[in-house]
Design an enzyme around this catalytic site. Structure first.
Site, PDB file in Angstrom:
ATOM      1  CE  LYS A   8      -4.489   0.597   2.213  1.00 25.93           C
ATOM      2  NZ  LYS A   8      -5.178   0.441   3.499  1.00 25.93           N
TER       3      LYS A   8
HETATM    4  O1  G3P Z   1      -9.391   1.517   4.440  1.00 23.30           O
HETATM    5  C1  G3P Z   1      -9.098   2.761   4.986  1.00 23.30           C
HETATM    6  C2  G3P Z   1      -9.768   2.882   6.296  1.00 23.30           C
HETATM    7  O2  G3P Z   1      -9.183   2.049   7.237  1.00 23.30           O
HETATM    8  C3  G3P Z   1      -9.892   4.250   6.795  1.00 23.30           C
HETATM    9  O3  G3P Z   1     -11.092   4.276   7.476  1.00 23.30           O
HETATM   10  O4  G3P Z   1     -12.758   5.085   9.023  1.00 23.30           O
HETATM   11  O5  G3P Z   1     -10.338   5.680   9.363  1.00 23.30           O
HETATM   12  O6  G3P Z   1     -11.639   6.703   7.526  1.00 23.30           O
HETATM   13  P1  G3P Z   1     -11.470   5.500   8.393  1.00 23.30           P
END
Ligand code: G3P
Length: 221
Positions: free
Chosen positions: A84
């Protein structure tokens, strides 16, 4: 649409696999922190071992050389390891190098259609647009998915659209309607998706009617 689990928790992955719902896994440094991971190689190896599909592991270097070095170390951990890489200029350069070496890259932190197009042109296998974080700032995260889908269709781009920062079941429903390739889903959202109150109500009625015929509730076969 493929379903990935967005987690660094091996037990959640095992559970999702038992339900037949895990085509892959995505992790990031924040998910590692959430699990208080200190033995990073051991945790990554466990995730790679339990997951049949691709597992995205994120670099933390921000310069080109550092990203390439970390990417090679990640990839050496397993054939299903996907690197990634963040959407930056150094990131684009790293994506180009790694993809030319045959290393699959998931370009993360995508917030605009042009970022997705450029990541794809650099050779990314996956792009990860963050829908929830756009919703957080009163933008429409799922509209970004529609835009990327249109662009990739226009130019027959085979980079997969991996919907990330999923926060609720409607993100997943809309991703499937738009035709995104993958949604990566937190475990708590994954558990909510198959639930429906009419299913619970219907099951309860079937069981209570059965007990009217067979009061012990047994299945007489
Ligand atoms: O896949 C990316 C994710 O983990 C981010 O999620 O909820 O932190 O915006 P969030």
């Amino acid at each position: 649409m493929k379903i990935f689990l967005d987690t660094a928790n091996v037990e959640e992955i095992r559970q999702g696999i038992e339900w037949g719902l895990v085509d892959g896994v995505t992790t990031n440094p924040s998910l590692m922190e959430k699990e208080k991971v200190n033995n990073f190689p051991a945790v990554v190896k466990s995730i790679l071992a339990v997951t049949k599909g691709p597992v995205s592991i994120e670099v933390v270097a921000t310069d080109y050389a550092g990203m390439i070095e970390q990417a090679h170390k990640i990839r050496a951990l397993g054939d299903n390891a996907v690197v990634k890489i963040p959407m930056t200029l150094d990131g684009l350069r790293a994506i180009k190098t790694l993809s030319s070496e045959g290393i699959p890259v998931n370009c993360t932190l995508i917030f605009s259609p042009i970022q997705a197009l450029f990541a794809a042109k650099a050779g990314a296998r996956y792009v990860s647009p963050f829908v929830g974080r756009l919703d957080d700032i009163a933008e429409d995260g799922m509209f970004l998915i529609e835009q990327i889908k249109t662009i990739f269709t226009n130019y027959s781009i085979d980079t997969e659209i991996l919907v990330a920062s999923v926060r609720n079941p409607m993100h997943v429903v809309r991703a499937a309607i738009i035709g995104a390739d993958i949604a990566t889903i937190p475990f708590d959202v994954l558990k909510k998706l198959p639930m429906h109150p009419k299913t619970d109500e219907g099951l309860s009625r079937f069981l209570s009617d059965w007990k009217k015929i067979f009061p012990d509730g047994k299945f007489p076969l």
